[in-house]
Design a protein around this motif. Structure first.
Motif, short mmCIF file in Angstrom:
data_model
loop_
_atom_site.label_atom_id
_atom_site.label_comp_id
_atom_site.label_asym_id
_atom_site.label_seq_id
_atom_site.Cartn_x
_atom_site.Cartn_y
_atom_site.Cartn_z
N LEU A 94 0.87 -1.28 -0.12
CA LEU A 94 -0.01 -0.09 -0.23
C LEU A 94 0.87 1.14 -0.13
CD1 LEU A 94 -2.82 -1.01 2.56
CD2 LEU A 94 -2.89 -1.34 0.07
N PHE A 95 2.16 1.16 -0.17
CA PHE A 95 2.97 2.38 0.01
C PHE A 95 4.00 2.35 -1.37
CE2 PHE A 95 1.53 1.97 4.51
CZ PHE A 95 1.68 3.54 4.57
N GLN A 96 4.22 3.66 -1.71
CA GLN A 96 4.97 3.74 -2.95
C GLN A 96 6.42 3.71 -2.30
OE1 GLN A 96 4.02 3.84 -6.12
NE2 GLN A 96 1.82 3.26 -5.17
N THR A 97 7.39 3.75 -3.05
CA THR A 97 8.72 3.79 -2.63
C THR A 97 9.06 5.30 -2.40
OG1 THR A 97 9.48 2.13 -4.07
CG2 THR A 97 10.99 3.68 -3.61
N GLY A 98 9.77 5.44 -1.11
CA GLY A 98 9.87 6.70 -0.93
C GLY A 98 8.83 7.46 0.03
N GLU A 99 7.67 6.71 0.12
CA GLU A 99 6.49 7.39 0.92
C GLU A 99 6.50 7.27 2.38
OE1 GLU A 99 1.90 7.11 0.93
OE2 GLU A 99 2.89 5.57 -0.39
N ALA A 100 6.29 8.24 3.03
CA ALA A 100 6.49 8.21 4.76
C ALA A 100 5.56 7.21 5.22
CB ALA A 100 6.31 9.39 4.99
N MET A 101 6.04 6.43 5.97
CA MET A 101 5.03 5.51 6.70
C MET A 101 5.72 5.29 8.22
SD MET A 101 5.55 1.65 5.07
CE MET A 101 7.06 1.02 4.98
N THR A 102 4.77 4.66 9.23
CA THR A 102 5.27 4.36 10.36
C THR A 102 6.08 2.95 10.16
OG1 THR A 102 3.36 3.19 10.96
CG2 THR A 102 3.55 5.46 11.70
N VAL A 103 7.04 2.93 10.97
CA VAL A 103 7.92 1.72 10.90
C VAL A 103 7.95 0.83 12.16
CG1 VAL A 103 10.44 0.91 10.53
CG2 VAL A 103 9.17 2.74 9.20
N LEU A 104 7.87 -0.49 12.22
CA LEU A 104 8.16 -0.97 13.50
C LEU A 104 9.54 -1.44 13.67
CD1 LEU A 104 6.45 -2.57 15.65
CD2 LEU A 104 6.44 -4.81 14.20
N GLN A 105 10.02 -1.03 14.78
CA GLN A 105 11.50 -1.08 15.23
C GLN A 105 11.70 -1.97 16.38
OE1 GLN A 105 12.86 2.75 15.42
NE2 GLN A 105 13.19 2.89 13.37
N ASP A 106 12.88 -2.62 16.45
CA ASP A 106 13.32 -3.40 17.62
C ASP A 106 13.72 -2.31 18.65
OD1 ASP A 106 14.74 -4.55 19.83
OD2 ASP A 106 15.67 -6.08 18.49
N ARG A 107 13.06 -2.27 19.76
CA ARG A 107 13.26 -1.26 20.76
C ARG A 107 14.47 -1.17 21.37
NH1 ARG A 107 8.80 -0.50 25.36
NH2 ARG A 107 7.65 0.18 23.34
N ARG A 108 15.23 -2.35 21.40
CA ARG A 108 16.64 -2.38 22.02
C ARG A 108 17.55 -1.52 21.28
NH1 ARG A 108 17.20 -8.67 21.76
NH2 ARG A 108 16.32 -8.01 19.87
N ASN A 109 17.48 -1.70 20.02
CA ASN A 109 18.64 -0.98 19.07
C ASN A 109 18.22 -0.14 17.92
OD1 ASN A 109 17.76 -3.08 17.19
ND2 ASN A 109 19.39 -4.53 17.82
N GLY A 110 16.64 -0.04 17.60
CA GLY A 110 16.28 0.58 16.60
C GLY A 110 16.17 0.08 15.26
N SER A 111 16.61 -1.38 15.20
CA SER A 111 16.92 -2.06 13.71
C SER A 111 15.45 -2.39 13.34
CB SER A 111 17.63 -3.02 13.68
OG SER A 111 17.07 -4.09 14.87
N PRO A 112 15.05 -2.48 12.13
CA PRO A 112 13.98 -2.90 11.55
C PRO A 112 13.57 -4.50 12.02
CG PRO A 112 15.34 -2.41 9.80
CD PRO A 112 16.08 -1.99 10.91
N THR A 113 12.49 -4.60 12.06
CA THR A 113 11.93 -6.04 12.49
C THR A 113 11.89 -6.79 11.25
OG1 THR A 113 9.78 -5.32 12.26
CG2 THR A 113 10.64 -5.32 14.42
N ARG A 114 12.06 -8.18 11.29
CA ARG A 114 12.13 -9.21 10.17
C ARG A 114 10.48 -9.40 9.89
NH1 ARG A 114 15.82 -14.30 11.09
NH2 ARG A 114 14.83 -14.65 9.11
#
Length: 172
Positions: free
Chosen positions: A116-136
């Protein structure tokens, strides 16, 4: 009124309960009901507790929110608790059953990210709270750890096996 609108309104009012359907998806949808339920769960997971918070954050009408919260309490997704500061207004808290919807929201989020998002479009991101890395991305795993695709699975009538299938499922 338009004939189609009357038909839709009639269907909504006379919705068939799915409480006896042998499909877990159908029974789940019978309790989830509409998108407001999942949005309320999302906001509760992010810390919303009071009627006013849900109303402000979601922009939902008072009557719709009141109805949906009452149904969620009735279904055991939320529970009402007195305000810890003694206010006359109570709070809504997710039950264990409600917290288990987190994984449903993650799956829905990941589907939305991919479709539902185009490349470069802003969206909320789910991250690992410990280190800010993206989730798998979520994956369905066989008992032996192999990743399964839809074509690798079958749906058959069986007997309910209540509870987590492994120790790792207890963690969410």
């Amino acid at each position: 009124m338009q004939p189609l609108l009357l038909l839709v309104m009639d269907w909504i009012v006379k919705r068939t309960p799915l409480t006896q359907d042998p499909c877990p998806i159908a029974r789940s949808l019978d309790q989830i009901g509409d998108w407001w339920t999942l949005l309320i769960v999302r906001n509760a997971l992010h810390g919303a507790r009071r009627f006013g918070e849900f109303r402000k954050e979601l922009g939902v009408s008072k009557s719709m929110l009141s109805t949906r919260l009452a149904q969620m309490v009735e279904h055991g997704i939320l529970e009402q608790r007195p305000d810890p500061n003694g206010s006359a207004y109570g709070e809504y808290h997710l039950t264990e059953k409600g917290r288990q919807l987190w994984m449903v929201l993650v799956a829905l989020r990941q589907w939305g990210e991919a479709n539902l998002f185009q490349t470069g479009e802003a969206m909320t991101v789910l991250q690992d709270r410990r280190n800010g890395s993206p989730t798998r991305r979520l994956a369905l795993m066989a008992a032996d750890g192999q990743v399964l695709q839809q074509a690798d699975t079958d749906v058959r009538l069986g007997v309910a096996d209540i509870g987590p299938r492994s120790e790792s499922e207890k963690e969410f």
